[in-house]
Design a protein around this motif. Structure first.
Motif, PDB file in Angstrom:
ATOM      1  N   PHE A 155       0.785  -1.242   0.000  1.00 56.80           N
ATOM      2  CA  PHE A 155       0.000   0.000   0.000  1.00 56.80           C
ATOM      3  C   PHE A 155       0.817   1.292   0.000  1.00 56.80           C
ATOM      4  CE2 PHE A 155      -2.626  -3.157   2.435  1.00 56.80           C
ATOM      5  CZ  PHE A 155      -3.497  -3.436   1.383  1.00 56.80           C
ATOM      6  N   ALA A 156       2.058   1.231   0.449  1.00 51.44           N
ATOM      7  CA  ALA A 156       2.839   2.472   0.531  1.00 51.44           C
ATOM      8  C   ALA A 156       3.689   2.643  -0.727  1.00 51.44           C
ATOM      9  CB  ALA A 156       3.732   2.439   1.768  1.00 51.44           C
ATOM     10  N   CYS A 157       4.165   3.861  -0.944  1.00 46.33           N
ATOM     11  CA  CYS A 157       5.112   4.122  -2.034  1.00 46.33           C
ATOM     12  C   CYS A 157       6.477   4.369  -1.405  1.00 46.33           C
ATOM     13  CB  CYS A 157       4.724   5.383  -2.795  1.00 46.33           C
ATOM     14  SG  CYS A 157       3.107   5.345  -3.553  1.00 46.33           S
ATOM     15  N   PHE A 158       7.511   3.774  -1.972  1.00 45.26           N
ATOM     16  CA  PHE A 158       8.879   4.071  -1.543  1.00 45.26           C
ATOM     17  C   PHE A 158       9.379   5.266  -2.348  1.00 45.26           C
ATOM     18  CE2 PHE A 158       8.639  -0.644  -0.857  1.00 45.26           C
ATOM     19  CZ  PHE A 158       8.643  -0.581   0.521  1.00 45.26           C
ATOM     20  N   LEU A 159      10.586   5.719  -2.037  1.00 45.99           N
ATOM     21  CA  LEU A 159      11.150   6.822  -2.828  1.00 45.99           C
ATOM     22  C   LEU A 159      12.646   6.583  -2.990  1.00 45.99           C
ATOM     23  CD1 LEU A 159      10.919   9.427  -4.337  1.00 45.99           C
ATOM     24  CD2 LEU A 159      10.803  10.681  -2.200  1.00 45.99           C
ATOM     25  N   LYS A 160      12.979   5.705  -3.951  1.00 40.16           N
ATOM     26  CA  LYS A 160      14.375   5.324  -4.150  1.00 40.16           C
ATOM     27  C   LYS A 160      14.721   5.297  -5.628  1.00 40.16           C
ATOM     28  CE  LYS A 160      17.023   1.955  -1.540  1.00 40.16           C
ATOM     29  NZ  LYS A 160      17.815   2.921  -0.888  1.00 40.16           N
ATOM     30  N   GLU A 161      13.758   4.853  -6.433  1.00 37.39           N
ATOM     31  CA  GLU A 161      14.032   4.640  -7.852  1.00 37.39           C
ATOM     32  C   GLU A 161      13.081   5.482  -8.704  1.00 37.39           C
ATOM     33  OE1 GLU A 161      16.472   2.873  -9.020  1.00 37.39           O
ATOM     34  OE2 GLU A 161      17.070   1.588  -7.352  1.00 37.39           O
ATOM     35  N   ILE A 162      13.394   5.517  -9.995  1.00 38.20           N
ATOM     36  CA  ILE A 162      12.583   6.263 -10.960  1.00 38.20           C
ATOM     37  C   ILE A 162      11.100   5.887 -10.869  1.00 38.20           C
ATOM     38  CG2 ILE A 162      12.111   6.240 -13.462  1.00 38.20           C
ATOM     39  CD1 ILE A 162      14.271   8.204 -12.645  1.00 38.20           C
TER      40      ILE A 162
END
Ligand code: FAD
Ligand code: MG
Ligand code: MG
Ligand code: MG
Ligand code: MG
Length: 455
Positions: A155-162
């Motif tokens: 359910f969550a979004c990560f913030l590492k890649e395009i």
């Protein structure tokens, strides 16, 4: 200016007319580099290919300038502007650098081979094979830390890649449009427009800051009926955000967030993640439910499956669950001829691009010296020493903070002037003239026309 234009022209010419490269030399040793991020690229840029055959294995065929990734989630900068094809970087080497777009799935230190798999959608008739190395440089970075909590990956979004930035940008606009849907219930509008960020490190703080700017500058203009309903909440388990910064800058950040109506919940632990709400234990030890539209998860790093697999093979020497143990020469404990740099290691430094870059540069110099020693020259290999250049973070409404080592002390500055400094540091650290040109263009474009609100 003349110098910059001259350099730009030279770079454009060089990119479009690469020099002819020597082929692999069977008499030279082969260095296999795993990864195309900060550590790997810093190593690749300075390794001398007259001395070694160099091969790169990475599931992405580009380098990503991560510090500007939060800006891409709201369209201040476009994603392609912070990507640099790996071939742009390797084409200037004297010898051909082989690149395989694939994932390394296993490392066998005994036979000195690695298994590689083409993980992309389109594959040829061969998509799995093994490759031999004489030296292996592991720079595979780290995975997102979820603490094994169910629902985070779903359910969550990560913030590492395009693709993370793309997903966040799309979901955010999806929430906004759905909140504006006919006859939407008021509490559902509130939920959809509540953006929750978990993790008060630099990534979480910078994302909340960019999101705030987007709400103020653009969304409130284009969605006036929803303008007073947008909310941002930052959840952090520790007593304050940005623990690596001085207390003065922590306070400055927290008061700027307050002014910008970003709610900061410290000493708050996430206990459960569901599709429309998270449950947290607040500072008073009460279990509270927080409904959200968009959930961004930025709680730090944990080792990748490949890293864990290698550590398990040499477990007598690898005793830390947090990452690969290396010595002062970046050699992996328990595995001769394997070196590791950057976020995949467990070291005394913070997992930053700054550390990975310095380690990559250092390792290339070690390889240079090894080659000279083999030729009979008298060279000494000295241990790696980290030199901290300072910490920078963007905190929203054109303000940034910086902790910079100065003489024997430290200066802490925050505000709009620091933001100008922040931008110039990033611009001067961008890998190529082309990327600099693109990013400056994006900044001007979003100032003049505002950010794009299409999904
Ligand atoms: P990465 O740069 O993550 O590179 C890992 C590479 O390995 C990637 O190319 C990946 O595709 C590849 N790979 C993964 N698995 C495999 C496999 N099995 N086989 C082969 N290759 C593989 N640091 C700063 O110093 N300043 C900042 O302002 C800053 N801002 C940041 C903002 C964000 C949003 C993020 C996410 C990070 C930021 N960082 C910053 C931290 C910095 O990006 C990392 O510390 C840095 O990327 C570490 O470099 P690395 O080479 O170890 O890993
Ligand atoms: Mg790397
Ligand atoms: Mg990277
Ligand atoms: Mg493919
Ligand atoms: Mg929708």
């Amino acid at each position: 200016t003349v110098g910059a234009i001259g350099y730009g022209a030279y770079e454009i010419y060089g990119k479009r007319h690469p020099l002819e490269q020597k082929p692999f030399d069977p008499k030279k040793r082969t260095v296999v580099v795993l990864g195309s991020g900060w550590g790997a690229v810093s190593f690749l840029k300075s390794i001398n290919t007259d001395d070694y055959n160099v091969m790169v294995v990475s599931p992405r065929n580009y380098f990503l300038f991560t510090p500007l990734l939060p800006s891409c989630t709201v369209g201040t900068i476009e994603l392609r502007s912070i990507m640099e094809p790996i071939r742009f970087i390797t084409q200037h080497k004297s010898r051909n650098v082989k690149f395989y777009e694939s994932e390394c799935t296993d490392i066998d230190p005994e036979s000195k081979t690695i298994s590689i798999t083409d993980v992309s959608d389109i594959k040829g008739s061969v998509s799995n094979t093994t490759v031999h190395y004489d030296y292996l440089v592991m720079a595979v970075g780290a995975d997102n830390q979820t603490f094994g909590m169910a629902g985070v990956r779903e359910f969550a979004c990560f913030l590492k890649e395009i693709w993370d930035a793309q997903k966040i940008r799309t979901r955010l606009m999806d929430c906004v449009e759905s909140a504006g849907f006919a006859k939407q219930a008021p509490e559902e509008v509130d939920r959809l427009l509540h953006m929750v960020v978990v993790g008060g490190g630099p990534t979480g703080v910078e994302y909340a800051a960019e999101l705030h700017d987007f709400l103020k500058d653009d969304l409130e203009v284009w969605y006036p009926e929803l303008a007073d309903k947008f909310r941002i909440t930052l959840v952090e388990a520790l007593p304050n955000v940005l623990p690596m910064f001085s207390s003065q800058l922590i306070q400055y950040t927290e008061s700027t967030f307050k002014q910008n109506k970003i709610e900061v919940l410290t000493k708050t632990m996430v206990k459960e993640v569901a599709d429309k709400e998270i449950k947290v234990m607040d500072a008073n030890k009460n279990l509270v439910s927080i409904p959200y539209g968009l959930l961004v998860w930025a709680t730090g790093n944990c080792p990748r499956p490949l890293t864990r697999k290698l550590m398990a093979r040499i477990k007598e020497a690898q005793t830390s669950p947090r990452g690969i143990l290396v010595d002062d020469y970046m050699r992996v404990a328990g595995a001769p001829d394997i070196y590791a740099i950057g976020d995949c290691t467990f070291s005394k430094y913070a997992p930053t691009a700054q550390v990975a870059t310095q380690q990559g540069l250092y390792l290339a110099s070690v390889f240079e010296n090894l080659a000279r020693i083999e030729e009979g020259q008298n060279k000494k290999i000295t241990p790696f020493e980290y030199s901290h250049q300072g910490s920078l973070a963007y905190i929203g409404s054109d303000k940034a903070i910086a902790d910079l080592p100065f003489l024997n002390g430290n200066v802490s500055v925050g505000g709009v002037a620091t933001y100008v400094f922040w931008r110039s540091v990033y611009i001067s650290n961008m890998f190529s003239f082309r990327n600099r040109f693109l990013v400056v263009g994006d900044w001007m474009k979003s100032k003049v026309f505002g950010r794009d609100v299409s999904r």
